[in-house]
Enzyme design. Structure first.
Site, PDB file in Angstrom:
ATOM      1  N   LYS A  33     -18.152  32.473  23.577  1.00 24.91           N
ATOM      2  CA  LYS A  33     -17.615  33.755  23.121  1.00 24.91           C
ATOM      3  C   LYS A  33     -17.864  34.739  24.249  1.00 24.91           C
ATOM      4  O   LYS A  33     -18.975  35.226  24.434  1.00 24.91           O
ATOM      5  CB  LYS A  33     -18.305  34.203  21.829  1.00 24.91           C
ATOM      6  CG  LYS A  33     -17.713  35.469  21.245  1.00 24.91           C
ATOM      7  CD  LYS A  33     -18.359  35.798  19.912  1.00 24.91           C
ATOM      8  CE  LYS A  33     -17.635  36.894  19.164  1.00 24.91           C
ATOM      9  NZ  LYS A  33     -17.423  38.121  19.915  1.00 24.91           N
ATOM     10  N   PHE A  88      -7.899  31.172  25.613  1.00 27.69           N
ATOM     11  CA  PHE A  88      -8.356  30.276  24.552  1.00 27.69           C
ATOM     12  C   PHE A  88      -7.256  29.861  23.588  1.00 27.69           C
ATOM     13  O   PHE A  88      -7.483  29.011  22.731  1.00 27.69           O
ATOM     14  CB  PHE A  88      -9.558  30.850  23.799  1.00 27.69           C
ATOM     15  CG  PHE A  88      -9.381  32.255  23.250  1.00 27.69           C
ATOM     16  CD1 PHE A  88      -8.591  32.493  22.157  1.00 27.69           C
ATOM     17  CD2 PHE A  88     -10.054  33.317  23.847  1.00 27.69           C
ATOM     18  CE1 PHE A  88      -8.457  33.773  21.650  1.00 27.69           C
ATOM     19  CE2 PHE A  88      -9.928  34.608  23.346  1.00 27.69           C
ATOM     20  CZ  PHE A  88      -9.117  34.829  22.238  1.00 27.69           C
ATOM     21  N   GLU A 109      -9.883  36.171  26.606  1.00 30.06           N
ATOM     22  CA  GLU A 109     -10.835  37.274  26.695  1.00 30.06           C
ATOM     23  C   GLU A 109     -10.982  37.634  28.167  1.00 30.06           C
ATOM     24  O   GLU A 109     -11.203  36.761  29.009  1.00 30.06           O
ATOM     25  CB  GLU A 109     -12.183  36.835  26.100  1.00 30.06           C
ATOM     26  CG  GLU A 109     -13.181  37.949  25.934  1.00 30.06           C
ATOM     27  CD  GLU A 109     -13.000  38.752  24.632  1.00 30.06           C
ATOM     28  OE1 GLU A 109     -11.998  38.550  23.904  1.00 30.06           O
ATOM     29  OE2 GLU A 109     -13.874  39.592  24.354  1.00 30.06           O
ATOM     30  N   LYS A 132     -17.714  32.968  14.233  1.00 30.10           N
ATOM     31  CA  LYS A 132     -18.495  33.399  15.389  1.00 30.10           C
ATOM     32  C   LYS A 132     -19.971  33.171  15.111  1.00 30.10           C
ATOM     33  O   LYS A 132     -20.440  33.323  13.980  1.00 30.10           O
ATOM     34  CB  LYS A 132     -18.205  34.838  15.785  1.00 30.10           C
ATOM     35  CG  LYS A 132     -18.368  35.839  14.707  1.00 30.10           C
ATOM     36  CD  LYS A 132     -17.849  37.192  15.141  1.00 30.10           C
ATOM     37  CE  LYS A 132     -17.669  38.072  13.939  1.00 30.10           C
ATOM     38  NZ  LYS A 132     -16.963  39.293  14.185  1.00 30.10           N
ATOM     39  N   ARG A 139     -10.198  41.409  24.385  1.00 34.59           N
ATOM     40  CA  ARG A 139      -9.188  40.417  24.041  1.00 34.59           C
ATOM     41  C   ARG A 139      -7.844  40.848  24.609  1.00 34.59           C
ATOM     42  O   ARG A 139      -7.481  42.019  24.524  1.00 34.59           O
ATOM     43  CB  ARG A 139      -9.096  40.327  22.527  1.00 34.59           C
ATOM     44  CG  ARG A 139      -8.167  39.239  22.040  1.00 34.59           C
ATOM     45  CD  ARG A 139      -8.398  39.059  20.569  1.00 34.59           C
ATOM     46  NE  ARG A 139      -7.634  37.985  20.007  1.00 34.59           N
ATOM     47  CZ  ARG A 139      -7.931  37.437  18.832  1.00 34.59           C
ATOM     48  NH1 ARG A 139      -8.959  37.881  18.152  1.00 34.59           N
ATOM     49  NH2 ARG A 139      -7.203  36.469  18.340  1.00 34.59           N
ATOM     50  N   GLU A 167     -16.765  26.958  21.516  1.00 33.38           N
ATOM     51  CA  GLU A 167     -16.307  27.633  22.732  1.00 33.38           C
ATOM     52  C   GLU A 167     -17.218  28.787  23.077  1.00 33.38           C
ATOM     53  O   GLU A 167     -17.844  29.358  22.194  1.00 33.38           O
ATOM     54  CB  GLU A 167     -14.898  28.210  22.500  1.00 33.38           C
ATOM     55  CG  GLU A 167     -13.865  27.151  22.446  1.00 33.38           C
ATOM     56  CD  GLU A 167     -12.525  27.715  22.030  1.00 33.38           C
ATOM     57  OE1 GLU A 167     -12.201  28.853  22.395  1.00 33.38           O
ATOM     58  OE2 GLU A 167     -11.811  26.987  21.330  1.00 33.38           O
ATOM     59  N   ARG A 215      -8.401  37.400   8.895  1.00 32.27           N
ATOM     60  CA  ARG A 215      -9.774  36.982   9.169  1.00 32.27           C
ATOM     61  C   ARG A 215     -10.033  35.776   8.281  1.00 32.27           C
ATOM     62  O   ARG A 215      -9.804  35.836   7.087  1.00 32.27           O
ATOM     63  CB  ARG A 215     -10.737  38.121   8.821  1.00 32.27           C
ATOM     64  CG  ARG A 215     -12.147  37.890   9.293  1.00 32.27           C
ATOM     65  CD  ARG A 215     -13.031  39.085   9.003  1.00 32.27           C
ATOM     66  NE  ARG A 215     -12.725  40.263   9.795  1.00 32.27           N
ATOM     67  CZ  ARG A 215     -13.025  40.412  11.075  1.00 32.27           C
ATOM     68  NH1 ARG A 215     -13.652  39.456  11.724  1.00 32.27           N
ATOM     69  NH2 ARG A 215     -12.710  41.508  11.726  1.00 32.27           N
TER      70      ARG A 215
HETATM   71  P1  AMP Z   1     -15.729  39.950  17.011  1.00 29.65           P
HETATM   72  O1  AMP Z   1     -15.031  40.973  17.889  1.00 29.65           O
HETATM   73  O2  AMP Z   1     -17.211  40.010  17.082  1.00 29.65           O
HETATM   74  O3  AMP Z   1     -15.140  39.912  15.621  1.00 29.65           O
HETATM   75  O4  AMP Z   1     -15.400  38.521  17.619  1.00 29.65           O
HETATM   76  C1  AMP Z   1     -14.094  38.066  17.796  1.00 29.65           C
HETATM   77  C2  AMP Z   1     -13.646  38.352  19.206  1.00 29.65           C
HETATM   78  O5  AMP Z   1     -14.307  37.509  20.144  1.00 29.65           O
HETATM   79  C3  AMP Z   1     -12.195  38.031  19.442  1.00 29.65           C
HETATM   80  O6  AMP Z   1     -11.365  39.057  18.976  1.00 29.65           O
HETATM   81  C4  AMP Z   1     -12.138  37.895  20.954  1.00 29.65           C
HETATM   82  O7  AMP Z   1     -11.919  39.168  21.518  1.00 29.65           O
HETATM   83  C5  AMP Z   1     -13.547  37.473  21.337  1.00 29.65           C
HETATM   84  N1  AMP Z   1     -13.638  36.128  21.943  1.00 29.65           N
HETATM   85  C6  AMP Z   1     -14.402  35.814  23.016  1.00 29.65           C
HETATM   86  N2  AMP Z   1     -14.312  34.516  23.323  1.00 29.65           N
HETATM   87  C7  AMP Z   1     -13.463  33.950  22.422  1.00 29.65           C
HETATM   88  C8  AMP Z   1     -12.973  32.633  22.206  1.00 29.65           C
HETATM   89  N3  AMP Z   1     -13.338  31.601  22.973  1.00 29.65           N
HETATM   90  N4  AMP Z   1     -12.104  32.455  21.170  1.00 29.65           N
HETATM   91  C9  AMP Z   1     -11.732  33.478  20.375  1.00 29.65           C
HETATM   92  N5  AMP Z   1     -12.172  34.741  20.533  1.00 29.65           N
HETATM   93  C10 AMP Z   1     -13.025  34.989  21.535  1.00 29.65           C
END
Ligand code: AMP
Length: 586
Positions: A252, A342, A301, A425, A257, A250, A419
């Site tokens: 990102k 999502f 998001e 990611k 969020r 998907e 987590r």
């Molecule tokens: P990180 O903040 O780098 O840990 O990455 C996780 C965050 O990516 C999540 O908490 C969401 O806010 C964001 N995100 C963006 N697109 C998506 C997606 N398709 N699925 C899940 N999380 C997403």
């Protein structure tokens, strides 16, 4: 219940740094707490009055707390200031000052937990004219009856800095020991916490109803669920191996969020940290009401978009909508946003958190009617690592941060508050700023929308490939243009309009208007990235991918001194891309 039971426990907790000892002191406190007060004792121990998502703040500034100490103790404000400077801690200041207080202590009413909690609650609820005086008066009433040690924690509570260092997990441990006894039931309490985000509520449930009560706690619309979090890997093959060979790829999105709770008539929005942010996004609330007609909890998001071009914008833009209390109407207009959904955690009467991911996603698609602001996130299921790299280029050129690759196994439940490897990611391994501006040729234009209706909203820009004598696209740019620029460009470009793509232009995009490559604009971008939709340097770095400029913006300089062939060359773009990589690997 005497408040001194709490303050004595805090003293003991402060005196140790060992988590097990902290837990024991908490267990002791919980054992002495009547069931009907356990939620309040928990909130006070967390330094609050309600769970975070209720958004209740005491709103006490340090200055006001010092004033209350001054009135409550009768000591001079100079002396209080001096001690505060010395200790750097309002709590210790209150403690020291009150220990010097000469008073008929026998006549003092001892403080109860009920009294402390309700007084703080009144403080939190006093608003409007005269609120400050009321707040100070209420705090003074607590200091009047407090022992020095109690005063220490009351002062700290007022300013929101309890400093006990107790993690939520320690409270969960202590609740398990105090009310259930068996260690292996902790995971049940954890789940109760993860789906309610409310330790006070959980404590009350276990106190009155035991572990059965906890296991009966249901996902509830209006109570945020602690978000599922992702692990990170940097190799597509490794990612797919970790996910058992197949994953849901998907976009990102680069935004905030949002967990949206849709009740019959009411929508509540919660941030990743579970603050209630409903009032900051009235546009999303309205759009969700139009999009989803059942009771539901969805996650997505929220990303800022360029109102004129519909392109997504970097995180810095939406962050301006965050935490705002005033001028919301203005920023809603200036920074429009879209929500890419999502996940689905609840609908009608069904908790979906324990269903596998693809089932949740299928249902999400069924209940969501996409509109201008609400979309379902881009997704593709794959078993091929090289496909992931292609999607990555596409994601980046669509303004995303990278990809999220999720488990599609039968056990891919929504692991609230955890987590884990069910979500991985995948961001690019590099990030660098573009060091210099580039001069690009306008080869096409897109009609504007919204405020830019009747004008152009964005332009298709190209670099010059001097070997092939062709203009190859590197970006679509709709940012950085003033109203005057747009007016001027409408006129200026008129003379270059042609009915079809110019034979010397190589483009995969199809603008509303094709232009004879002539006008050169100076543009700055964030970085140069691989892109499947732009044609400059196609297949030079990676098969079928070109290079593109991410987040381009017009600097305001029309390079009328340059002919189209004097524009930045595709070779130079390639050079800039390589330099960027070197800079990162250093
Ligand atoms: P990180 O903040 O780098 O840990 O990455 C996780 C965050 O990516 C999540 O908490 C969401 O806010 C964001 N995100 C963006 N697109 C998506 C997606 N398709 N699925 C899940 N999380 C997403």
């Amino acid at each position: 219940m005497k408040y001194s039971l709490i303050s004595d426990t805090y003293e003991k907790i402060e005196a140790t740094s060992k988590r097990l000892e902290m837990t024991d002191h908490l267990v002791d406190l919980f054992n002495k707490t009547p069931n009907e007060l356990i939620d309040k004792v928990i909130y006070l121990t967390q330094g609050k009055l309600y769970p975070d998502y209720k958004g209740v703040e005491l709103g006490f500034a340090e200055k006001l707390t010092l004033k209350a100490i001054n009135i409550g103790s009768g000591r001079s404000s100079n002396e209080i200031q001096r001690i505060y400077k010395e200790t750097g801690d309002l709590g210790k200041t209150a403690e020291r000052i009150l220990s010097k207080k000469t008073q008929l202590s026998l006549l003092k009413e001892s403080l109860t937990v009920e009294k402390v909690y309700h007084t703080f609650d009144k403080i939190a609820n006093s608003t409007g004219a005269g609120a400050i005086e009321t707040k100070v008066r209420l705090l003074v009433s607590l200091f009047n009856n407090a022992t020095p040690s109690e005063a220490k924690y009351i002062a700290r509570m007022a300013v929101g800095k309890l400093r006990l260092g107790i993690a939520d997990m320690t409270i969960l441990d202590a609740l398990t020991i105090a009310y259930v006894g068996e260690k292996d039931t902790k995971k049940d309490l954890e789940r109760g916490y993860d789906i309610t985000s409310d330790l006070g509520y959980l404590a009350r449930t276990v106190a009155f109803e035991g572990i059965e009560g906890v296991n009966n706690i249901k996902v509830t619309v209006g109570r945020p669920i602690r978000p599922m979090l992702a692990e990170r890997l940097s190799d597509p093959k490794e990612i797919l191996d970790k996910l058992g060979g197949e994953g849901s790829v998907e976009y990102k999105y680069d935004g905030l969020r949002i967990q949206a709770h849709m009740d019959t008539n009411e929508v509540s929005l919660f941030s990743r940290r579970l603050e209630n942010i409903t009032d900051q996004f009235p546009d999303i609330v309205d759009s969700l009401k139009n999009s989803i007609k059942v009771k539901a909890i969805v996650e997505g998001e929220c990303v800022a978009v360029n109102p004129n071009t519909g392109e997504t914008l970097p995180f810095q833009m939406i962050s301006q909508r965050r935490g705002r209390k005033y001028e919301i109407k203005r920023v809603v207009e200036e920074i429009p946003v879209m929500l890419f959904l999502f996940d689905l955690l609840f609908f009608n009467k069904n908790d979906c958190t324990l269903s596998p991911y693809l089932k949740r996603r299928k249902k999400l698609k069924e209940i969501v009617k996409e509109n201008e602001r609400i979309k379902i996130s881009w997704q593709h299921i794959t078993k091929k690592p090289d496909e992931i790299d292609k999607f990555m280029d596409k994601a980046i050129s669509d303004g995303c941060e990278g990809l999220m690759i999720k488990s599609v196994d039968s056990d891919s439940i929504y692991k609230a508050g955890a987590r884990g490897w069910a979500w991985i990611k995948y961001k690019r391994g590099y990030k660098a700023e573009m060091a210099d501006t580039v001069d690009l040729v306008v080869v096409g234009a897109f009609y504007g929308r919204g405020k830019r209706a009747g004008q152009y909203g964005a332009f298709l820009l190209a670099a010059y490939d001097d070997e092939e004598d062709i203009f190859k696209t590197v970006c679509k740019c709709g940012t950085g243009f003033t109203d005057d620029d747009l007016k001027e460009l409408l006129e200026k470009l008129n003379q270059y309009i042609i009915s079809h793509k110019h034979p010397r232009v190589d483009s995969k995009l199809d603008p509303d208007v094709w232009l004879n490559p002539s006008l050169v604009l100076e543009v700055m971008g964030d970085e140069i990235t691989l892109s499947p939709i732009h044609t400059a340097c196609t297949s030079v770095i990676r098969a079928e991918s070109g290079l593109a400029i991410r987040f381009p913006r017009f600097t305001g300089n029309y390079r009328t001194d340059k002919s189209a062939e004097d524009a930045t060359s595709t070779k130079e773009i390639l050079e800039m891309y390589r330099k960027q990589l070197k800079k990162i690997s250093k």
